[in-house]
Design a protein around this motif. Structure first.
Motif, PDB file in Angstrom:
ATOM      1  N   ASN A 177       0.808  -1.216   0.000  1.00 12.43           N
ATOM      2  CA  ASN A 177       0.000   0.000   0.000  1.00 12.43           C
ATOM      3  C   ASN A 177       0.842   1.267   0.000  1.00 12.43           C
ATOM      4  O   ASN A 177       0.372   2.332   0.389  1.00 12.43           O
ATOM      5  CB  ASN A 177      -0.963   0.007   1.199  1.00 12.43           C
ATOM      6  N   TYR A 222       5.043  -1.358  -3.326  1.00  7.48           N
ATOM      7  CA  TYR A 222       4.484  -1.877  -4.572  1.00  7.48           C
ATOM      8  C   TYR A 222       5.506  -1.903  -5.697  1.00  7.48           C
ATOM      9  O   TYR A 222       5.561  -2.860  -6.476  1.00  7.48           O
ATOM     10  CB  TYR A 222       3.282  -1.027  -4.982  1.00  7.48           C
ATOM     11  N   TYR A 256      -0.570  -6.508 -11.365  1.00  7.57           N
ATOM     12  CA  TYR A 256      -1.562  -6.086 -10.388  1.00  7.57           C
ATOM     13  C   TYR A 256      -1.602  -6.944  -9.130  1.00  7.57           C
ATOM     14  O   TYR A 256      -2.012  -6.482  -8.069  1.00  7.57           O
ATOM     15  CB  TYR A 256      -2.961  -6.046 -11.023  1.00  7.57           C
ATOM     16  N   SER A 300       3.413   8.610 -11.971  1.00  4.68           N
ATOM     17  CA  SER A 300       2.759   9.035 -10.722  1.00  4.68           C
ATOM     18  C   SER A 300       3.713   9.783  -9.804  1.00  4.68           C
ATOM     19  O   SER A 300       3.337  10.779  -9.177  1.00  4.68           O
ATOM     20  CB  SER A 300       2.169   7.827  -9.992  1.00  4.68           C
ATOM     21  N   GLN A 323      -0.129   7.260  -0.989  1.00  2.00           N
ATOM     22  CA  GLN A 323      -1.228   6.370  -1.390  1.00  2.00           C
ATOM     23  C   GLN A 323      -1.915   6.872  -2.660  1.00  2.00           C
ATOM     24  O   GLN A 323      -2.312   6.076  -3.521  1.00  2.00           O
ATOM     25  CB  GLN A 323      -2.255   6.237  -0.263  1.00  2.00           C
ATOM     26  N   LYS A 324      -2.037   8.195  -2.789  1.00  4.00           N
ATOM     27  CA  LYS A 324      -2.643   8.768  -3.980  1.00  4.00           C
ATOM     28  C   LYS A 324      -1.771   8.511  -5.204  1.00  4.00           C
ATOM     29  O   LYS A 324      -2.271   8.181  -6.290  1.00  4.00           O
ATOM     30  CB  LYS A 324      -2.852  10.272  -3.783  1.00  4.00           C
ATOM     31  N   GLN A 325      -0.462   8.648  -5.034  1.00  6.86           N
ATOM     32  CA  GLN A 325       0.455   8.373  -6.135  1.00  6.86           C
ATOM     33  C   GLN A 325       0.356   6.912  -6.566  1.00  6.86           C
ATOM     34  O   GLN A 325       0.362   6.598  -7.758  1.00  6.86           O
ATOM     35  CB  GLN A 325       1.895   8.678  -5.701  1.00  6.86           C
ATOM     36  N   LEU A 326       0.250   6.016  -5.586  1.00 10.05           N
ATOM     37  CA  LEU A 326       0.110   4.594  -5.889  1.00 10.05           C
ATOM     38  C   LEU A 326      -1.172   4.328  -6.671  1.00 10.05           C
ATOM     39  O   LEU A 326      -1.186   3.560  -7.636  1.00 10.05           O
ATOM     40  CB  LEU A 326       0.131   3.777  -4.597  1.00 10.05           C
ATOM     41  N   GLN A 327      -2.244   4.988  -6.264  1.00  9.16           N
ATOM     42  CA  GLN A 327      -3.532   4.839  -6.952  1.00  9.16           C
ATOM     43  C   GLN A 327      -3.427   5.302  -8.408  1.00  9.16           C
ATOM     44  O   GLN A 327      -3.907   4.624  -9.325  1.00  9.16           O
ATOM     45  CB  GLN A 327      -4.601   5.650  -6.215  1.00  9.16           C
ATOM     46  N   ILE A 328      -2.779   6.446  -8.620  1.00 10.80           N
ATOM     47  CA  ILE A 328      -2.597   6.974  -9.979  1.00 10.80           C
ATOM     48  C   ILE A 328      -1.735   6.013 -10.800  1.00 10.80           C
ATOM     49  O   ILE A 328      -2.025   5.737 -11.971  1.00 10.80           O
ATOM     50  CB  ILE A 328      -1.953   8.375  -9.940  1.00 10.80           C
ATOM     51  N   LYS A 352      -1.459   2.800 -10.521  1.00  8.52           N
ATOM     52  CA  LYS A 352      -2.230   1.612 -10.911  1.00  8.52           C
ATOM     53  C   LYS A 352      -3.222   1.927 -12.030  1.00  8.52           C
ATOM     54  O   LYS A 352      -3.513   1.071 -12.869  1.00  8.52           O
ATOM     55  CB  LYS A 352      -2.965   1.062  -9.690  1.00  8.52           C
ATOM     56  N   ILE A 353      -3.724   3.149 -12.040  1.00  9.26           N
ATOM     57  CA  ILE A 353      -4.655   3.554 -13.108  1.00  9.26           C
ATOM     58  C   ILE A 353      -3.925   3.667 -14.448  1.00  9.26           C
ATOM     59  O   ILE A 353      -4.462   3.315 -15.508  1.00  9.26           O
ATOM     60  CB  ILE A 353      -5.319   4.908 -12.756  1.00  9.26           C
TER      61      ILE A 353
END
Length: 492
Positions: free
Chosen positions: A30, A35, A174, A348, A364-369, A371-372
């Motif tokens: 996370n 990751y 993923y 990201s 966490q926001k960077q990780l989310q971006i 993955k997108i």
């Protein structure tokens, strides 16, 4: 080769690969470091196999074998130059690892941006990497497409092979990020090296042993054992191909990012040693493979089909051939998912975070971006692969020719206190544009390929611009002084 057997073996590989990927889900994924770097805890054995699988992808048993088929034994010299370039890891590996651990860098571009104290250094180098790595990832997809189409005589189409590879790369990426990639890489490396070596021994035996093998080449295609041979590997072509390859280990971010991952300096040394042993064996295997194809199938229209046709020949038992095929498939997927992870982390961490600095950009926001972004990059690579351009090996080098423009900035970061952010930005932008123009219009100014011009122009621009601009000296001194102290301490 039986299409049914090919599908069954691919299915077994997918099931085993997914199982291993899920086993790798230890610890937290996370955070960006968790990751994309495996929390910097990869041991030497896994690091070595993963590094090998990522580097030696479809380029080797499909691309290098095809290059050998096309130009003869000069391809061996070309790959040995890359081997010499791996010595750069002995110089830069410990430096990457030390500063990565101290400052928490996730990407090479983040390291450059911090060292030169300028967010645009990170943004520009990240975007440049994205621009040139997407074609390189497409090369891996192309290799798989040719492979499956060739071994099944077209029963599995090129496009089907590319789609399978794209989906598998996304799945492995993923499941657990770099951990699942590294663990599946280890499996893939072992399959590759063992099965392909056995196949080479069988082929050589079928051609009458080593003496019979070389006698056959001398009778059917003697120019394959000489340089420049048929003229393909003339001096300037050889130089143009090898210069980008020499700097591959530090210019390609999917490779240099792995220098942040080992758990210790000892693990890094084991990684390098294991890679060198693996790489030397694999180079011999690939070149012999290409030379064997020149004897057995001298009239191929597409040199990149040398390996698929060799695998489906009578000299290779079907079961062994299909195992090697899966090994090549797995290696190419390893490189693709590594590139997907690297490019998404670059976007990201270095583009999104720096552009959105005034807004919420948590880890966490960077990780989310990130993955997108992964599937978007995969789709772009898939579309590029559908073009089916040129020789795989030549395309790989063309991508490295574009990535080489960041090398002066990397060297300057560790060894030149006077290097400036302006020098890096200008050298990367203008160098990249120049390489793109040369590749797009197939231009050879003074007979030199784009990779040579890329390193010359970027070096001149980096040095000259740095001389006429100023940079914050505090960070440069802190950065380089820290490394000098740590490296001196570790050498005792």
């Amino acid at each position: 080769m039986s299409t049914t057997m090919v599908w069954i073996t691919i299915t077994l590989y997918i099931l085993i690969g997914i199982f291993i990927a899920f086993l790798s889900r230890v610890g937290k994924q996370n955070s960006m470091a968790g990751y994309f770097l495996g929390d910097r805890k990869l041991n030497g054995f896994v690091s070595a196999l993963s590094y090998s699988a990522t580097t030696y992808s479809a380029f080797m048993l499909v691309g290098l074998a095809g290059l050998t088929y096309n130009g003869g034994v000069g391809a061996f010299g070309f790959e040995i130059i890359y081997f010499m370039g791996v010595s750069l890891v002995a110089i830069f590996g410990p430096r990457f690892w030390l500063v990565g651990k101290k400052y928490g860098y996730v990407t090479p571009s983040e390291m450059l941006g911090d060292r030169y104290q300028n967010k645009w250094v990170a943004i520009v180098t990240a975007l440049s990497s994205c621009l040139f790595l997407i074609p390189y990832s497409a090369v891996q997809l192309t290799g798989i497409g040719y492979l499956l189409e060739g071994v099944t005589s077209g029963a599995i189409s090129y496009t089907t092979g590319v789609i399978i590879a794209t989906i598998l790369a996304l799945v492995f990426t993923y499941i657990a990020g770099i951990r699942s990639v590294a663990w599946t890489d280890s499996l893939q490396s072992l399959i590759m090296i063992i099965a392909s070596t056995i196949v080479v021994l069988l082929i050589i035996d079928g051609l009458g042993g080593w003496n019979g093998f070389f006698d056959s080449i001398e009778k059917t295609k003697p120019e394959a054992l000489a340089v420049p041979g048929n003229g393909f590997f003339n001096f300037w072509t050889f130089l143009g191909l090898t210069i980008p390859w020499f700097f591959f280990s530090i210019s390609n971010p999917q490779v240099s990012q792995r220098l942040f991952m080992p758990s210790s300096m000892k693990s890094m040394r084991h990684m390098l040693l294991g890679f060198l042993i693996f790489g030397f064996i694999y180079t011999i295997v690939s070149v012999v493979w290409g030379l064997s194809a020149t004897v057995l199938f001298p009239e191929l229209d597409n040199a990149d089909l040398a390996t698929p046709i060799l695998l489906s020949s009578e000299l290779v038992p079907d079961l062994l051939g299909v195992i090697v095929m899966v090994g090549i498939l797995a290696a190419a997927i390893s490189t693709i998912d590594s590139i997907l992870l690297t490019l998404s982390s670059l976007f990201s961490r270095d583009v999104y975070r720096n552009i959105m600095k005034h807004k919420q950009t948590t880890d966490q926001k960077q990780l989310q971006i990130g993955k997108i972004v992964i599937p978007i990059i995969a789709i772009l690579a898939y579309l590029f692969a559908q073009l089916q351009l040129d020789l795989i090996a030549v395309l790989s080098v063309a991508s490295s020719a574009g990535l080489i423009v960041v090398v002066p900035g990397i060297i300057g970061a560790f060894f030149w206190r006077k290097g400036t952010a302006s020098g890096v930005i200008i050298s990367v932008i203008i160098g990249s544009i120049f390489v793109i123009i040369l590749e797009a219009f197939q231009l050879l100014p003074l007979g030199l390929k784009s990779g040579i011009w890329g390193i010359i122009i970027s070096t001149i621009l980096f040095i000259s611009t740095s001389f006429i601009t100023k940079a914050p000296e505090d960070k440069a001194n802190e950065f380089i002084d820290y490394l000098q102290v740590k490296l001196k301490k570790n050498s005792r």
